[in-house]
Design a protein around this motif. Structure first.
Motif, mmCIF file in Angstrom:
data_model
loop_
_atom_site.group_PDB
_atom_site.id
_atom_site.type_symbol
_atom_site.label_atom_id
_atom_site.label_comp_id
_atom_site.label_asym_id
_atom_site.label_seq_id
_atom_site.Cartn_x
_atom_site.Cartn_y
_atom_site.Cartn_z
ATOM 1 N N CYS A 76 58.677 116.428 59.020
ATOM 2 C CA CYS A 76 60.014 116.342 58.421
ATOM 3 C C CYS A 76 61.100 116.422 59.482
ATOM 4 O O CYS A 76 62.112 115.721 59.399
ATOM 5 C CB CYS A 76 60.215 117.461 57.394
ATOM 6 S SG CYS A 76 59.124 117.357 55.969
ATOM 7 N N LYS A 83 70.602 115.473 57.510
ATOM 8 C CA LYS A 83 70.466 114.996 56.129
ATOM 9 C C LYS A 83 69.089 114.382 55.904
ATOM 10 O O LYS A 83 68.427 114.673 54.901
ATOM 11 C CB LYS A 83 71.560 113.979 55.814
ATOM 12 C CG LYS A 83 71.552 113.515 54.377
ATOM 13 C CD LYS A 83 72.724 112.583 54.100
ATOM 14 C CE LYS A 83 72.757 112.139 52.650
ATOM 15 N NZ LYS A 83 73.918 111.261 52.389
ATOM 16 N N ALA A 84 68.617 113.579 56.825
ATOM 17 C CA ALA A 84 67.290 112.956 56.694
ATOM 18 C C ALA A 84 66.191 114.009 56.712
ATOM 19 O O ALA A 84 65.207 113.897 55.974
ATOM 20 C CB ALA A 84 67.076 111.940 57.815
ATOM 21 N N TYR A 87 66.219 115.733 53.269
ATOM 22 C CA TYR A 87 65.632 114.831 52.275
ATOM 23 C C TYR A 87 64.107 114.779 52.430
ATOM 24 O O TYR A 87 63.374 114.855 51.439
ATOM 25 C CB TYR A 87 66.237 113.427 52.384
ATOM 26 C CG TYR A 87 67.495 113.215 51.567
ATOM 27 C CD1 TYR A 87 68.634 113.978 51.804
ATOM 28 C CD2 TYR A 87 67.546 112.262 50.568
ATOM 29 C CE1 TYR A 87 69.785 113.788 51.063
ATOM 30 C CE2 TYR A 87 68.699 112.064 49.821
ATOM 31 C CZ TYR A 87 69.808 112.839 50.066
ATOM 32 O OH TYR A 87 70.939 112.655 49.321
ATOM 33 N N VAL A 90 62.564 118.168 51.310
ATOM 34 C CA VAL A 90 62.587 118.308 49.848
ATOM 35 C C VAL A 90 61.448 117.492 49.243
ATOM 36 O O VAL A 90 60.725 117.963 48.358
ATOM 37 C CB VAL A 90 63.957 117.881 49.266
ATOM 38 C CG1 VAL A 90 63.889 117.678 47.761
ATOM 39 C CG2 VAL A 90 65.016 118.915 49.625
ATOM 40 N N GLN A 91 61.269 116.266 49.717
ATOM 41 C CA GLN A 91 60.178 115.424 49.207
ATOM 42 C C GLN A 91 58.821 116.067 49.485
ATOM 43 O O GLN A 91 57.942 116.101 48.616
ATOM 44 C CB GLN A 91 60.244 114.022 49.830
ATOM 45 C CG GLN A 91 61.513 113.258 49.535
ATOM 46 C CD GLN A 91 61.833 113.110 48.062
ATOM 47 O OE1 GLN A 91 60.950 112.918 47.237
ATOM 48 N NE2 GLN A 91 63.098 113.220 47.716
ATOM 49 N N ARG A 174 63.899 112.221 42.325
ATOM 50 C CA ARG A 174 63.602 112.921 43.580
ATOM 51 C C ARG A 174 64.791 112.841 44.535
ATOM 52 O O ARG A 174 65.148 113.807 45.193
ATOM 53 C CB ARG A 174 62.361 112.324 44.241
ATOM 54 C CG ARG A 174 61.072 112.736 43.565
ATOM 55 C CD ARG A 174 59.912 111.907 44.112
ATOM 56 N NE ARG A 174 58.659 112.520 43.756
ATOM 57 C CZ ARG A 174 57.965 113.337 44.562
ATOM 58 N NH1 ARG A 174 58.394 113.608 45.765
ATOM 59 N NH2 ARG A 174 56.840 113.867 44.143
ATOM 60 N N LYS A 175 65.411 111.668 44.604
ATOM 61 C CA LYS A 175 66.584 111.503 45.460
ATOM 62 C C LYS A 175 67.745 112.366 44.963
ATOM 63 O O LYS A 175 68.497 112.926 45.760
ATOM 64 C CB LYS A 175 66.991 110.030 45.532
ATOM 65 C CG LYS A 175 66.048 109.201 46.388
ATOM 66 C CD LYS A 175 66.435 107.735 46.392
ATOM 67 C CE LYS A 175 65.392 106.940 47.176
ATOM 68 N NZ LYS A 175 65.557 105.505 46.997
ATOM 69 N N ALA A 178 67.018 115.895 46.074
ATOM 70 C CA ALA A 178 67.286 116.003 47.511
ATOM 71 C C ALA A 178 68.790 116.013 47.777
ATOM 72 O O ALA A 178 69.276 116.783 48.610
ATOM 73 C CB ALA A 178 66.606 114.858 48.261
ATOM 74 N N LYS A 179 69.523 115.168 47.056
ATOM 75 C CA LYS A 179 70.976 115.132 47.225
ATOM 76 C C LYS A 179 71.599 116.455 46.810
ATOM 77 O O LYS A 179 72.502 116.968 47.493
ATOM 78 C CB LYS A 179 71.592 113.982 46.425
ATOM 79 C CG LYS A 179 73.109 113.878 46.617
ATOM 80 C CD LYS A 179 73.713 112.787 45.771
ATOM 81 C CE LYS A 179 75.205 112.634 45.961
ATOM 82 N NZ LYS A 179 75.989 113.804 46.253
ATOM 83 N N CYS A 181 70.222 119.420 46.884
ATOM 84 C CA CYS A 181 69.905 120.392 47.946
ATOM 85 C C CYS A 181 70.784 120.140 49.163
ATOM 86 O O CYS A 181 71.330 121.078 49.755
ATOM 87 C CB CYS A 181 68.426 120.317 48.321
ATOM 88 S SG CYS A 181 67.330 120.898 47.021
ATOM 89 N N TRP A 182 70.926 118.870 49.549
ATOM 90 C CA TRP A 182 71.774 118.527 50.689
ATOM 91 C C TRP A 182 73.229 118.936 50.427
ATOM 92 O O TRP A 182 73.907 119.477 51.301
ATOM 93 C CB TRP A 182 71.697 117.045 51.014
ATOM 94 C CG TRP A 182 72.712 116.658 52.054
ATOM 95 C CD1 TRP A 182 73.830 115.900 51.877
ATOM 96 C CD2 TRP A 182 72.718 117.065 53.424
ATOM 97 N NE1 TRP A 182 74.530 115.795 53.054
ATOM 98 C CE2 TRP A 182 73.873 116.507 54.021
ATOM 99 C CE3 TRP A 182 71.871 117.843 54.212
ATOM 100 C CZ2 TRP A 182 74.189 116.701 55.360
ATOM 101 C CZ3 TRP A 182 72.185 118.042 55.544
ATOM 102 C CH2 TRP A 182 73.331 117.481 56.111
#
Length: 191
Positions: A76, A83-84, A87, A90-91, A174-175, A178-179, A181-182
């Motif tokens: 990861c 940010k990446a 993401y 989280v995935q 999922r996105k 992740a967003k 959380c970000w």
């Protein structure tokens, strides 16, 4: 007749304890019921865990490490910018929790129960560290704890909803997780 190895007995004991508590709650899982279901003598169980609370705490640690062990935070970290990385982490977290659904649900069910000792509970540090976020001394300990819990709440709620059939956690969802959380981290942590 082949005798069980000690590791196999422990595995069977942890899985039986987990499954019984998931089905009946902590109060509905007695040592006698666990012994019967696991096909292990009471003496064997009590030799390993003198009290039901000890067995539940050991099962909690076992279940938690099962799904956290599958997360490759090193991979990861190579995802790119902050940010990446978040993401990707989280995935990876969602994938691991969904792959170890019963372990995850056991941890989630027992997390706030007073039977779980404080020294086996996690404050989420390994998750945020996996996201590439380390305490820089600018945030108070209380704020760091709150940020960790906010991120974990978003993650865990989404996973529980998926495991209980309320959502499928498709790519778009999922996105969105992740967003969320970000957004928490970028607003409160990342500069």
């Amino acid at each position: 007749m082949m005798l069980d190895k000690p590791e196999e007995k422990k595995l069977r004991l942890f899985e039986t304890t987990r499954d019984m508590i998931l089905a009946n709650g902590i109060q509905g899982a007695s040592m006698a019921k666990i012994s019967k279901e696991a096909h292990l003598p009471m003496g064997t169980i009590y030799a390993l865990y003198p009290a039901k609370e000890d067995l539940i705490n050991a099962t909690y640690v076992f279940c938690r490490s099962n799904y956290l062990h599958d997360i490759d935070y090193v991979q990861c970290q190579q995802a790119g910018d902050s940010k990446a990385v978040v993401y990707a982490a989280v995935q990876a977290y969602m994938d691991a929790a969904l792959a170890h659904d019963r372990d995850f649900l056991f941890v989630e069910q027992c997390y706030l129960d007073p039977v779980i000792c404080e020294d086996v509970l996690s404050d989420g540090s390994e998750v945020l560290n996996g996201f590439g976020l380390h305490s820089d001394g600018e945030h108070s300990a209380q704020n760091v704890y709150l940020i960790k819990q906010m991120v974990l709440s978003v993650l865990h709620k989404a996973i529980v909803l998926a495991l209980t059939g309320h959502t499928a956690l498709d790519d778009a969802q999922r996105k969105l997780v992740a967003k969320a959380c970000w957004d928490i981290l970028s607003t409160l942590w990342v500069k």
